[in-house]
Design a protein around this motif. Structure first.
Motif, PDB file in Angstrom:
ATOM      1  N   SER A  26      -1.042   8.709   4.097  1.00 37.54           N
ATOM      2  CA  SER A  26      -0.381   9.027   2.839  1.00 37.54           C
ATOM      3  C   SER A  26      -0.301  10.536   2.691  1.00 37.54           C
ATOM      4  O   SER A  26      -0.731  11.284   3.573  1.00 37.54           O
ATOM      5  CB  SER A  26      -1.157   8.420   1.665  1.00 37.54           C
ATOM      6  OG  SER A  26      -2.364   9.138   1.442  1.00 37.54           O
ATOM      7  N   SER A  92       0.268   1.780   6.683  1.00 35.32           N
ATOM      8  CA  SER A  92       0.871   2.169   5.410  1.00 35.32           C
ATOM      9  C   SER A  92       0.023   1.705   4.243  1.00 35.32           C
ATOM     10  O   SER A  92      -0.485   0.575   4.235  1.00 35.32           O
ATOM     11  CB  SER A  92       2.273   1.567   5.265  1.00 35.32           C
ATOM     12  OG  SER A  92       2.816   1.853   3.983  1.00 35.32           O
ATOM     13  N   TYR A  95       2.402   0.468  -1.822  1.00 31.06           N
ATOM     14  CA  TYR A  95       2.923   1.088  -3.038  1.00 31.06           C
ATOM     15  C   TYR A  95       3.870   0.103  -3.724  1.00 31.06           C
ATOM     16  O   TYR A  95       4.941  -0.199  -3.197  1.00 31.06           O
ATOM     17  CB  TYR A  95       3.667   2.381  -2.713  1.00 31.06           C
ATOM     18  CG  TYR A  95       2.779   3.562  -2.353  1.00 31.06           C
ATOM     19  CD1 TYR A  95       1.389   3.453  -2.375  1.00 31.06           C
ATOM     20  CD2 TYR A  95       3.330   4.766  -1.972  1.00 31.06           C
ATOM     21  CE1 TYR A  95       0.580   4.523  -2.048  1.00 31.06           C
ATOM     22  CE2 TYR A  95       2.524   5.857  -1.645  1.00 31.06           C
ATOM     23  CZ  TYR A  95       1.152   5.725  -1.681  1.00 31.06           C
ATOM     24  OH  TYR A  95       0.341   6.789  -1.348  1.00 31.06           O
ATOM     25  N   SER A 100       4.983   2.351   1.781  1.00 26.38           N
ATOM     26  CA  SER A 100       5.183   3.608   1.059  1.00 26.38           C
ATOM     27  C   SER A 100       6.478   4.285   1.500  1.00 26.38           C
ATOM     28  O   SER A 100       6.934   4.119   2.632  1.00 26.38           O
ATOM     29  CB  SER A 100       4.007   4.563   1.295  1.00 26.38           C
ATOM     30  OG  SER A 100       4.052   5.109   2.597  1.00 26.38           O
TER      31      SER A 100
END
Length: 208
Positions: A26, A92, A95, A100
């Motif tokens: 991230s 990942s 989200y 994301s």
């Protein structure tokens, strides 16, 4: 160092240690998803692979624009690494129920490999890792990553990892403290490495 190759470079049987590229994490360096990615790459290196990590700030690329030919240095490095790699691991965070934007944008750059002799991620093993604070998000994220891998003509490993991060999965040294998860990370690394090391896996020749 990543060698630059022409899009039509021929490939030959594997003749050296496979290169495994890790993409993900991230915008926060050292995130749980990045630690998961690092753990798998570390294990593939222990098995004998060469590795390259593209995570955190290195994965924060400009928005992919297919109609723009110029690429910034980070995007160019990503594209060239994927062009010559034998396996990929993608991690990942979840989200809002999916992959994301940062990770998806990085993967969109693989479109630049569409005209290669080996287009996209054709013939490469792909390990998929989803990470979120709860189980509701990890399932859709993992499914999305596997669908993306198929769309890019890659081979998702039989084991996909869905990790919940609310318990704190790593110690201060980046070592996984959850025995069940640590075992899964090793299994994924082994599957990617073995597939990438097979004689049927192509290795691109570098330009002289």
């Amino acid at each position: 160092m990543i060698l630059e190759l022409a899009a039509d470079t021929p490939w030959r049987p594997l003749a050296q240690a496979p290169l495994i590229v890790g993409i993900g994490g991230s915008t926060h360096a050292g995130s749980t998803s990045e630690l998961l990615l690092r753990a798998v790459l570390t294990e593939t290196a222990r098995l004998g692979a060469r590795t390259k990590l593209i995570a955190g700030p290195d994965a924060m690329l400009p928005l992919y624009a297919p109609n723009v030919s110029a690429r910034d240095p980070l995007a160019h490095e990503l594209i060239e690494a994927l062009r010559i790699c034998h396996g990929v691991v993608i991690a990942s965070p979840g989200y809002h129920g999916s992959v994301s934007g940062m990770v998806k944008n990085a993967l969109d750059y693989i479109e630049d490999l569409r005209t290669d002799t080996r287009p996209y991620l054709d013939g490469r093993a792909i390990g998929c890792i989803a990470c979120a604070a709860g189980p509701q998000a990890t399932g859709p994220v993992l499914a999305a990553l596997r669908a993306i891998a198929h769309a890019l003509r890659g081979w998702p490993t039989p084991l996909g990892i869905a990790a919940t991060s609310y318990d704190g999965l790593f110690d201060a040294n980046g070592v996984c403290t959850n025995d069940a998860l640590a075992a899964q990370l090793k299994i994924m690394a082994t599957q990617v490495f073995r597939f990438a090391s097979s004689k049927s896996t192509p290795l691109l020749d570098a330009k002289s």
